[in-house]
Write an enzyme that holds these catalytic residues in place. Sequence first.
Site, PDB file in Angstrom:
ATOM      1  N   GLY A  76       0.811  -1.217   0.000  1.00 23.34           N
ATOM      2  CA  GLY A  76       0.000   0.000   0.000  1.00 23.34           C
ATOM      3  C   GLY A  76       0.838   1.258   0.000  1.00 23.34           C
ATOM      4  N   CYS A  77       1.932   1.229   0.733  1.00 26.61           N
ATOM      5  CA  CYS A  77       2.809   2.404   0.802  1.00 26.61           C
ATOM      6  C   CYS A  77       3.531   2.619  -0.520  1.00 26.61           C
ATOM      7  CB  CYS A  77       3.793   2.258   1.959  1.00 26.61           C
ATOM      8  SG  CYS A  77       2.951   2.195   3.560  1.00 26.61           S
ATOM      9  N   THR A  78       3.889   1.536  -1.191  1.00 24.94           N
ATOM     10  CA  THR A  78       4.508   1.654  -2.513  1.00 24.94           C
ATOM     11  C   THR A  78       3.519   2.280  -3.488  1.00 24.94           C
ATOM     12  OG1 THR A  78       6.012  -0.187  -2.113  1.00 24.94           O
ATOM     13  CG2 THR A  78       5.557   0.367  -4.420  1.00 24.94           C
TER      14      THR A  78
END
Length: 184
Positions: A76-78
């Site tokens: 998700g952070c990527t």
Amino acid sequence: SEKKAAASASGDKSEASADAPKATAAPKVGEAAPDFKLPYATQEKLFMKPEEQMSLSSLRGRNVVLAFYPADWSGGCTTEVCTFRDTFMEFGKLNAVVLGISGDYVFSHHEWAKHHKLQFPLLSDHDHRVGRMYDSYMEQYGMNKRTVYLIDKDGVVRYVNLAFKAGDKKDYDALRAELEKLAK
């Protein structure tokens, strides 16, 4: 200031355990953004010495997107940082800089920024002091939640999303719309 942020209790329940320091209330739209100074990394370099650290106040004159996120290298952070990367030029035209903030060390930030060719700094809030100031830290998980703040060129909070979704176009569109208002 931290005291001002704490004084503006929003009624949101704290996610901190009873024996841990509680998160302060999130700064609200129209309030001064709490200042901070953190080490950071870019794809080119690490900035760890006290005199090299980035402060929010050093960016006065520019709009700042503070993007708190849980962890480097996660799915998700990527998605989130790559979406900011892909819209970075557009944000730049709106006099905005993006700052990614997580509890990861600058060494991880540097490698992650190189890997994804990120054009913006990733700040290391390893003790989560800033995450707590912005009500963006989840005590029970030991990491930030995904939140976004838009700070105007005078250091005033203009937009807050305490439940930003990495894969939701509506959240990015809402942020862009607020930036466009500031560019007028």
